[in-house]
Design a protein around this motif. Structure first.
Motif, PDB file in Angstrom:
ATOM      1  N   PHE A   1       0.826  -1.206   0.000  1.00  0.00           N
ATOM      2  CA  PHE A   1       0.000   0.000   0.000  1.00  0.00           C
ATOM      3  C   PHE A   1       0.863   1.260   0.000  1.00  0.00           C
ATOM      4  CE2 PHE A   1      -2.201   3.410   2.313  1.00  0.00           C
ATOM      5  CZ  PHE A   1      -3.383   3.509   1.595  1.00  0.00           C
ATOM      6  N   LEU A   2       1.917   1.266   0.813  1.00  0.00           N
ATOM      7  CA  LEU A   2       2.761   2.447   0.942  1.00  0.00           C
ATOM      8  C   LEU A   2       3.644   2.652  -0.277  1.00  0.00           C
ATOM      9  CD1 LEU A   2       3.843   1.997   4.665  1.00  0.00           C
ATOM     10  CD2 LEU A   2       2.250   3.707   3.775  1.00  0.00           C
ATOM     11  N   GLY A   3       4.096   1.562  -0.882  1.00  0.00           N
ATOM     12  CA  GLY A   3       4.986   1.649  -2.023  1.00  0.00           C
ATOM     13  C   GLY A   3       6.402   2.013  -1.627  1.00  0.00           C
ATOM     14  N   ASP A   4       7.303   1.981  -2.605  1.00  0.00           N
ATOM     15  CA  ASP A   4       8.695   2.349  -2.359  1.00  0.00           C
ATOM     16  C   ASP A   4       8.955   3.825  -2.615  1.00  0.00           C
ATOM     17  OD1 ASP A   4       9.668  -0.094  -1.514  1.00  0.00           O
ATOM     18  OD2 ASP A   4      10.288  -0.748  -3.506  1.00  0.00           O
ATOM     19  N   ALA A   5       8.170   4.433  -3.499  1.00  0.00           N
ATOM     20  CA  ALA A   5       8.364   5.853  -3.829  1.00  0.00           C
ATOM     21  C   ALA A   5       7.018   6.470  -4.164  1.00  0.00           C
ATOM     22  CB  ALA A   5       9.348   6.003  -4.984  1.00  0.00           C
ATOM     23  N   ASP A   6       6.092   6.349  -3.233  1.00  0.00           N
ATOM     24  CA  ASP A   6       4.742   6.875  -3.387  1.00  0.00           C
ATOM     25  C   ASP A   6       4.461   7.790  -2.207  1.00  0.00           C
ATOM     26  OD1 ASP A   6       2.244   7.303  -4.425  1.00  0.00           O
ATOM     27  OD2 ASP A   6       1.507   5.259  -4.140  1.00  0.00           O
TER      28      ASP A   6
ATOM     29  N   PRO B   1     -13.143   6.970  -0.023  1.00  0.00           N
ATOM     30  CA  PRO B   1     -13.497   6.879  -1.439  1.00  0.00           C
ATOM     31  C   PRO B   1     -14.524   5.770  -1.697  1.00  0.00           C
ATOM     32  CG  PRO B   1     -11.113   6.962  -1.139  1.00  0.00           C
ATOM     33  CD  PRO B   1     -11.713   6.738   0.211  1.00  0.00           C
ATOM     34  N   ALA B   2     -15.503   6.076  -2.525  1.00  0.00           N
ATOM     35  CA  ALA B   2     -16.581   5.120  -2.789  1.00  0.00           C
ATOM     36  C   ALA B   2     -16.075   3.839  -3.426  1.00  0.00           C
ATOM     37  CB  ALA B   2     -17.635   5.773  -3.682  1.00  0.00           C
ATOM     38  N   ASP B   3     -14.986   3.915  -4.199  1.00  0.00           N
ATOM     39  CA  ASP B   3     -14.488   2.755  -4.927  1.00  0.00           C
ATOM     40  C   ASP B   3     -13.280   2.099  -4.259  1.00  0.00           C
ATOM     41  OD1 ASP B   3     -12.770   4.832  -5.323  1.00  0.00           O
ATOM     42  OD2 ASP B   3     -12.531   4.520  -7.493  1.00  0.00           O
ATOM     43  N   PHE B   4     -13.047   2.426  -2.980  1.00  0.00           N
ATOM     44  CA  PHE B   4     -11.871   1.899  -2.280  1.00  0.00           C
ATOM     45  C   PHE B   4     -12.319   0.955  -1.177  1.00  0.00           C
ATOM     46  CE2 PHE B   4      -8.421   2.627   0.973  1.00  0.00           C
ATOM     47  CZ  PHE B   4      -7.471   1.856   0.331  1.00  0.00           C
ATOM     48  N   ASP B   5     -11.891  -0.305  -1.243  1.00  0.00           N
ATOM     49  CA  ASP B   5     -12.344  -1.296  -0.259  1.00  0.00           C
ATOM     50  C   ASP B   5     -11.219  -1.775   0.655  1.00  0.00           C
ATOM     51  OD1 ASP B   5     -10.862  -2.771  -2.027  1.00  0.00           O
ATOM     52  OD2 ASP B   5     -12.443  -4.199  -2.547  1.00  0.00           O
ATOM     53  N   GLY B   6     -10.129  -1.034   0.723  1.00  0.00           N
ATOM     54  CA  GLY B   6      -9.017  -1.434   1.572  1.00  0.00           C
ATOM     55  C   GLY B   6      -9.347  -1.317   3.057  1.00  0.00           C
ATOM     56  N   VAL B   7      -8.638  -2.114   3.870  1.00  0.00           N
ATOM     57  CA  VAL B   7      -8.766  -2.065   5.329  1.00  0.00           C
ATOM     58  C   VAL B   7      -7.364  -1.915   5.904  1.00  0.00           C
ATOM     59  CG1 VAL B   7      -9.413  -3.333   7.414  1.00  0.00           C
ATOM     60  CG2 VAL B   7     -10.863  -3.450   5.377  1.00  0.00           C
ATOM     61  N   TRP B   8      -7.214  -0.965   6.812  1.00  0.00           N
ATOM     62  CA  TRP B   8      -5.927  -0.741   7.475  1.00  0.00           C
ATOM     63  C   TRP B   8      -6.216  -0.608   8.962  1.00  0.00           C
ATOM     64  CZ3 TRP B   8      -1.044   1.600   5.289  1.00  0.00           C
ATOM     65  CH2 TRP B   8      -0.127   1.894   6.303  1.00  0.00           C
ATOM     66  N   GLY B   9      -5.931  -1.649   9.733  1.00  0.00           N
ATOM     67  CA  GLY B   9      -6.204  -1.590  11.163  1.00  0.00           C
ATOM     68  C   GLY B   9      -7.665  -1.268  11.419  1.00  0.00           C
TER      69      GLY B   9
ATOM     70  N   GLY C   1     -15.499   4.302   7.593  1.00  0.00           N
ATOM     71  CA  GLY C   1     -15.181   5.502   6.844  1.00  0.00           C
ATOM     72  C   GLY C   1     -16.390   6.223   6.295  1.00  0.00           C
ATOM     73  N   GLU C   2     -17.464   5.507   6.037  1.00  0.00           N
ATOM     74  CA  GLU C   2     -18.650   6.180   5.531  1.00  0.00           C
ATOM     75  C   GLU C   2     -19.447   6.860   6.639  1.00  0.00           C
ATOM     76  OE1 GLU C   2     -21.184   3.389   3.625  1.00  0.00           O
ATOM     77  OE2 GLU C   2     -21.823   2.403   5.473  1.00  0.00           O
ATOM     78  N   MET C   3     -19.079   6.593   7.908  1.00  0.00           N
ATOM     79  CA  MET C   3     -19.802   7.157   9.040  1.00  0.00           C
ATOM     80  C   MET C   3     -19.101   8.363   9.662  1.00  0.00           C
ATOM     81  SD  MET C   3     -22.485   5.269   9.183  1.00  0.00           S
ATOM     82  CE  MET C   3     -23.169   5.658  10.801  1.00  0.00           C
ATOM     83  N   PHE C   4     -17.776   8.306   9.798  1.00  0.00           N
ATOM     84  CA  PHE C   4     -17.049   9.409  10.424  1.00  0.00           C
ATOM     85  C   PHE C   4     -15.585   9.374   9.985  1.00  0.00           C
ATOM     86  CE2 PHE C   4     -17.626   6.008  13.615  1.00  0.00           C
ATOM     87  CZ  PHE C   4     -16.312   5.619  13.831  1.00  0.00           C
ATOM     88  N   PRO C   5     -14.885  10.502  10.111  1.00  0.00           N
ATOM     89  CA  PRO C   5     -13.514  10.585   9.597  1.00  0.00           C
ATOM     90  C   PRO C   5     -12.529   9.765  10.420  1.00  0.00           C
ATOM     91  CG  PRO C   5     -14.076  12.589  10.772  1.00  0.00           C
ATOM     92  CD  PRO C   5     -15.344  11.781  10.681  1.00  0.00           C
ATOM     93  N   GLY C   6     -11.523   9.243   9.734  1.00  0.00           N
ATOM     94  CA  GLY C   6     -10.469   8.496  10.411  1.00  0.00           C
ATOM     95  C   GLY C   6      -9.162   9.252  10.478  1.00  0.00           C
ATOM     96  N   THR C   7      -9.051  10.320   9.684  1.00  0.00           N
ATOM     97  CA  THR C   7      -7.790  11.057   9.582  1.00  0.00           C
ATOM     98  C   THR C   7      -8.063  12.559   9.628  1.00  0.00           C
ATOM     99  OG1 THR C   7      -6.758   9.339   8.223  1.00  0.00           O
ATOM    100  CG2 THR C   7      -5.811  11.542   8.070  1.00  0.00           C
ATOM    101  N   SER C   8      -7.165  13.292  10.250  1.00  0.00           N
ATOM    102  CA  SER C   8      -7.168  14.758  10.142  1.00  0.00           C
ATOM    103  C   SER C   8      -5.809  15.190   9.625  1.00  0.00           C
ATOM    104  CB  SER C   8      -7.484  15.420  11.488  1.00  0.00           C
ATOM    105  OG  SER C   8      -6.649  14.938  12.512  1.00  0.00           O
ATOM    106  N   ILE C   9      -5.823  16.113   8.661  1.00  0.00           N
ATOM    107  CA  ILE C   9      -4.589  16.627   8.068  1.00  0.00           C
ATOM    108  C   ILE C   9      -4.554  18.136   8.293  1.00  0.00           C
ATOM    109  CG2 ILE C   9      -3.150  16.757   6.020  1.00  0.00           C
ATOM    110  CD1 ILE C   9      -4.749  14.459   4.827  1.00  0.00           C
TER     111      ILE C   9
END
Length: 279
Positions: free
Chosen positions: A44-49, A245-253, A260-268
């Motif tokens: 998911f993280l990639g080497d240079a992403d 994202p509507a088309d993203f089905d990944g799970v991270w912890g 994610g469709e109910m409340f935010p998981g990240t603040s930037i």
């Protein structure tokens, strides 16, 4: 390299954890967990992403660091870099990037990724609260889930970032959204039930068999974060709460489409250090 299992069983404890305790515990944890972490999340993280968060928001889309054309030859510091994929992403586009992390285990993965990609970024082992960099050395400082959630003295970390950033520079960092502390770390239905107060700022501490802290994470409310930024001299230009994202089905912890469709998981937090006014 050791795995987390080599720390022995850990368990949560209600206890305080100052900056030295937090630093020692988290260095142990991430040194031990580096291999397992990258086995689980490396693709998911990639080497240079450059991915800002589990919601899959990328810097190439968001431009939170500014106009891509302005990043060429900019002096940039990555805080809590892990294996430093974000730093290599920027370096490949012409930026002058330095990356640091508290964990030697994480930096070992950064060295391996630099060998694989051929993108060399200077790496430093350091604590965000005591950075070994000159004052006003960088045009941009950023962190994608690095360091900030794990320090007891987060106000001190903001002051250190302000010190190494030039006037007029930009500070952007992503962290777990503070409201997530009210819910259990479960990506399914159990993770939708409030179990503790948003205003409980007790750190989350796990201890080993000898009752020595092996992992520490600290909670700050949105108001806490903003007050720390303002006290350090920053102006907050934007606070981003990425939608799932509507088309993203990944799970991270604990992050998942269901939550994610109910409340935010990240603040930037997108901030700048004002330049002195001219009279």
């Amino acid at each position: 390299m050791a795995g987390v299992s080599d720390l022995g069983p850990t368990r949560p404890r209600l206890r305080s954890a100052d900056q030295p305790v937090s630093r020692s515990a988290n260095r142990r944890w991430w040194d031990a967990d580096a291999d397992e972490y990258h086995l689980e999340h490396g693709v998911f993280l990639g080497d240079a992403d450059f991915v800002w968060c589990p919601e899959n928001l990328r810097e190439d889309e968001a431009h939170l660091l500014g106009d891509p054309a302005d990043l060429v030859r900019a002096r940039i510091l990555e805080v809590g870099c892990g294996s430093a994929p974000c730093a290599r992403h920027l370096a490949a586009r012409g930026a002058q990037v330095v990356a640091f992390d508290l964990s030697a285990g994480m930096l070992a993965h950064a060295i391996d990724a630099s060998t694989r990609t051929g993108i060399d970024v200077p790496l430093v082992q350091a604590d965000v609260c005591e950075m070994p960099f000159a004052t006003a050395a960088f045009d941009i400082v950023f962190s994608a889930f690095g360091a900030i959630p794990f320090v007891a003295d987060s106000a001190g970390a903001m002051r250190e970032v302000a010190r190494v950033l030039r006037p007029g520079g930009r500070w952007v960092f992503s962290v777990t959204h503070p409201m997530r502390w009210m819910f259990p770390d479960d990506p399914g239905p159990l993770g939708l039930t409030v179990i503790q107060s948003y205003f409980d700022r007790s750190p989350y501490v796990e201890v080993d068999a000898e009752e020595v802290p092996a992992y520490v994470e600290h909670h700050r409310t949105l108001g806490d974060r903003i007050r720390e930024l303002v006290a350090a001299g920053f102006v907050l230009d934007d606070l981003i709460e990425p939608e799932w994202p509507a088309d993203f089905d990944g799970v991270w912890g604990q992050w998942s489409p269901e939550r994610g469709e109910m409340f935010p998981g990240t603040s930037i937090f997108v901030c700048r250090l004002p330049a002195p006014s001219r009279r």
